[in-house]
Design an enzyme around this catalytic site. Structure first.
Site, PDB file in Angstrom:
ATOM      1  N   LYS A 100     -10.716  -4.785  -5.251  1.00  0.00           N
ATOM      2  CA  LYS A 100     -11.558  -3.728  -5.362  1.00  0.00           C
ATOM      3  C   LYS A 100     -10.911  -2.618  -6.157  1.00  0.00           C
ATOM      4  O   LYS A 100     -11.417  -1.881  -6.773  1.00  0.00           O
ATOM      5  CB  LYS A 100     -12.197  -3.254  -4.099  1.00  0.00           C
ATOM      6  CG  LYS A 100     -12.948  -4.236  -3.382  1.00  0.00           C
ATOM      7  CD  LYS A 100     -13.413  -3.523  -1.822  1.00  0.00           C
ATOM      8  CE  LYS A 100     -12.379  -4.348  -0.704  1.00  0.00           C
ATOM      9  NZ  LYS A 100     -13.132  -4.186   0.259  1.00  0.00           N
ATOM     10  N   LYS A 103       0.708  -1.320  -0.085  1.00  0.00           N
ATOM     11  CA  LYS A 103       0.162  -0.133  -0.015  1.00  0.00           C
ATOM     12  C   LYS A 103       0.903   1.343   0.040  1.00  0.00           C
ATOM     13  O   LYS A 103       0.688   2.475  -0.522  1.00  0.00           O
ATOM     14  CB  LYS A 103      -1.059  -0.071   1.314  1.00  0.00           C
ATOM     15  CG  LYS A 103      -2.113  -0.822   0.989  1.00  0.00           C
ATOM     16  CD  LYS A 103      -3.411  -0.506   1.830  1.00  0.00           C
ATOM     17  CE  LYS A 103      -4.581  -1.669   1.900  1.00  0.00           C
ATOM     18  NZ  LYS A 103      -5.268  -1.613   2.737  1.00  0.00           N
ATOM     19  N   LYS A 149      -3.796 -10.718  -7.289  1.00  0.00           N
ATOM     20  CA  LYS A 149      -5.075 -11.041  -6.612  1.00  0.00           C
ATOM     21  C   LYS A 149      -6.354 -10.200  -7.133  1.00  0.00           C
ATOM     22  O   LYS A 149      -5.917  -8.870  -7.558  1.00  0.00           O
ATOM     23  CB  LYS A 149      -5.090 -10.514  -5.214  1.00  0.00           C
ATOM     24  CG  LYS A 149      -5.986 -10.460  -4.144  1.00  0.00           C
ATOM     25  CD  LYS A 149      -5.560 -10.112  -2.886  1.00  0.00           C
ATOM     26  CE  LYS A 149      -5.585  -8.617  -2.646  1.00  0.00           C
ATOM     27  NZ  LYS A 149      -5.705  -8.376  -1.317  1.00  0.00           N
TER      28      LYS A 149
HETATM   29  P1  TYM Z   1     -10.717  -6.533   2.593  1.00  0.00           P
HETATM   30  O1  TYM Z   1     -11.836  -5.601   3.011  1.00  0.00           O
HETATM   31  O2  TYM Z   1      -9.634  -6.104   1.759  1.00  0.00           O
HETATM   32  O3  TYM Z   1     -11.204  -7.774   2.402  1.00  0.00           O
HETATM   33  C1  TYM Z   1     -12.273  -8.326   2.872  1.00  0.00           C
HETATM   34  C2  TYM Z   1     -12.269 -10.082   2.993  1.00  0.00           C
HETATM   35  O4  TYM Z   1     -12.107 -10.486   1.708  1.00  0.00           O
HETATM   36  C3  TYM Z   1     -10.893 -11.320   1.489  1.00  0.00           C
HETATM   37  N1  TYM Z   1     -10.442 -11.093  -0.040  1.00  0.00           N
HETATM   38  C4  TYM Z   1     -10.274 -12.059  -0.932  1.00  0.00           C
HETATM   39  N2  TYM Z   1     -10.422 -13.344  -0.897  1.00  0.00           N
HETATM   40  C5  TYM Z   1     -10.084 -14.184  -1.863  1.00  0.00           C
HETATM   41  N3  TYM Z   1      -9.705 -13.812  -3.091  1.00  0.00           N
HETATM   42  C6  TYM Z   1      -9.549 -12.312  -3.251  1.00  0.00           C
HETATM   43  N4  TYM Z   1      -9.058 -11.927  -4.393  1.00  0.00           N
HETATM   44  C7  TYM Z   1      -9.802 -11.556  -1.999  1.00  0.00           C
HETATM   45  N5  TYM Z   1      -9.792 -10.125  -1.705  1.00  0.00           N
HETATM   46  C8  TYM Z   1     -10.061  -9.765  -0.625  1.00  0.00           C
HETATM   47  C9  TYM Z   1      -9.758 -10.792   2.580  1.00  0.00           C
HETATM   48  O5  TYM Z   1      -9.148 -11.717   2.884  1.00  0.00           O
HETATM   49  C10 TYM Z   1     -10.757 -10.430   3.679  1.00  0.00           C
HETATM   50  O6  TYM Z   1     -11.227 -11.818   4.291  1.00  0.00           O
HETATM   51  N6  TYM Z   1      -7.825  -5.770   6.854  1.00  0.00           N
HETATM   52  C11 TYM Z   1      -9.234  -6.329   6.371  1.00  0.00           C
HETATM   53  C12 TYM Z   1     -10.370  -5.922   6.943  1.00  0.00           C
HETATM   54  C13 TYM Z   1     -10.321  -6.270   8.471  1.00  0.00           C
HETATM   55  C14 TYM Z   1     -10.321  -7.240   9.172  1.00  0.00           C
HETATM   56  C15 TYM Z   1     -10.514  -6.957  10.540  1.00  0.00           C
HETATM   57  C16 TYM Z   1     -10.893  -8.750   8.858  1.00  0.00           C
HETATM   58  C17 TYM Z   1     -10.213  -5.194   9.292  1.00  0.00           C
HETATM   59  N7  TYM Z   1     -10.421  -5.820  10.428  1.00  0.00           N
HETATM   60  C18 TYM Z   1     -10.700  -7.995  11.588  1.00  0.00           C
HETATM   61  C19 TYM Z   1     -10.964  -9.599   9.840  1.00  0.00           C
HETATM   62  C20 TYM Z   1     -10.748  -9.452  11.247  1.00  0.00           C
HETATM   63  C21 TYM Z   1      -9.380  -5.995   4.882  1.00  0.00           C
HETATM   64  O7  TYM Z   1      -8.812  -5.083   4.336  1.00  0.00           O
HETATM   65  O8  TYM Z   1     -10.157  -6.908   4.040  1.00  0.00           O
END
Ligand code: TYM
Length: 329
Positions: free
Chosen positions: A196, A111, A193
């Site tokens: 979004k 990032k 990957k």
């Molecule tokens: P975020 O918002 O980037 O993604 C949300 C969830 O989607 C999963 N994910 C994927 N899984 C499979 N293939 C992909 N291409 C893919 N892209 C995203 C992510 O692994 C995630 O589970 N830091 C976290 C948000 C967060 C969080 C937490 C998660 C904040 N606090 C506490 C769990 C527990 C994040 O940015 O996810």
């Protein structure tokens, strides 16, 4: 019941990766656990956001959790910013996290390369806030995609360090990473990957894409030049499509190879597109319905923020006492 916690950022529109890697498993696990599903808006402002847009997206995400099948009466679906315990615990945990640990976080490196003009302290301590999210509810299990594995490891390290000093304060959480769909790749560059924030709209399937768009994007998905539906390391494009089809339909990889043994990429891509469109259509319809019911969603937001606050304070008060903050009189 054991406790489950997970969250998503309200930045951009959710992709099929978010759904297959996380949301789908949340729905599958919700009966078994007491669940907290958070819209992590505090994390979102680590990159610059338009305020009106962020507010809109946060509400859409919360609505989408429900549309995807999570029960907001049984589970706690809420905004991180409505529960001040997240920020308070995060501060305390900052004081138990080493810069050396944060320097090793690959997501921070990625990032900060991408947002070189705004490498702020929040971006750096992002994993500590995530640890606070999880530990605040004494969570046992955290269902995420495989890209969050490193953040779960640092969460466990911080919790173990804290427990080592003050006794058993925190439950040590386990990640739950599904066998299928844990890492969905870009349709345009299968080494990357699905994300979004990809600038190329053809690279990602968005949860709100209509059937025609979904089928068109799969048709254009990058694959290699041979024409055999075979799961292998050196065929990342077709491997990704097989992964998507497996996670979408629940079929095994070997069954999929058999099913499409006599077909080519064109037919397979169409089958994947149709399966994904069929999966998403009911969610989209429910989302449209729910969005109209403002009073219902408002009620969920209010009740669940109270519930999350109640549980979070149990942990927070204990932690504050342990570190030596004066008693509340
Ligand atoms: P975020 O918002 O980037 O993604 C949300 C969830 O989607 C999963 N994910 C994927 N899984 C499979 N293939 C992909 N291409 C893919 N892209 C995203 C992510 O692994 C995630 O589970 N830091 C976290 C948000 C967060 C969080 C937490 C998660 C904040 N606090 C506490 C769990 C527990 C994040 O940015 O996810």
């Amino acid at each position: 019941k054991k406790t489950l916690f997970s969250g998503m950022q309200a930045t951009g529109t959710l992709t099929l990766g978010n759904y297959l890697g996380a949301l789908k498993n949340w729905v599958a696990l919700e009966e078994e656990y007491q669940c907290f599903y958070c819209v992590v808006d505090l994390h979102s402002i680590t990159v610059r956001q338009d305020p009106a847009e962020l507010r809109k997206r946060a509400r859409a995400l919360l609505t989408l959790y429900i549309a995807a099948g999570l029960n907001p009466e049984k589970n706690c679906i809420y905004y991180q910013s409505h529960v001040s315990g997240h920020a308070e615990l995060s501060w305390i945990l900052n004081c138990f996290t080493y810069m050396g640990e944060l320097n090793r976080m690959t997501q921070f490196k990625d990032k900060s390369a991408k947002h070189a003009d705004n490498i702020n302290a929040g971006l750096y301590t992002y994993p500590v806030l995530m640890a606070a999210d999880i530990l605040l509810f004494q969570s046992d299990v955290v269902p995420v995609g495989s890209d969050q594995k490193q953040h779960l490891e640092i969460t466990r390290d911080i919790a173990e360090r804290f427990n080592g000093i003050y006794g058993d304060v925190f439950t040590i959480p386990e990640p739950y990473i599904g066998k299928q769909g844990a890492r969905i790749m870009s349709l345009q560059d299968p080494e990357k990957k699905m994300s979004k924030s990809d600038e190329n709209a053809n690279a990602s399937i968005y949860l709100m894409d209509d059937t025609d768009t979904i089928i068109r994007k799969f048709k254009r998905a990058v694959t290699d030049s041979d024409n055999e539906i075979h799961y292998s390391e050196d065929k990342p494009g077709i491997r990704n499509l097989i992964d998507i089809y497996a996670a979408t339909t629940g079929k095994s990889i070997s069954d999929i190879e058999k099913e499409f043994a006599n077909t080519g990429y064109g037919d397979f891509k169409l089958a994947v597109g149709e399966a994904v469109a069929d999966l998403l259509k009911p969610i989209q319809d429910r989302f449209e319905e729910l969005q109209k019911d403002k009073a219902y969603i408002d009620g969920i937001i209010k009740a669940n923020a109270e519930k999350a606050n109640y549980y979070s304070l149990k942990t927070l008060r204990k932690v504050q006492k342990k570190v030596g903050f004066p008693e509340r009189i």
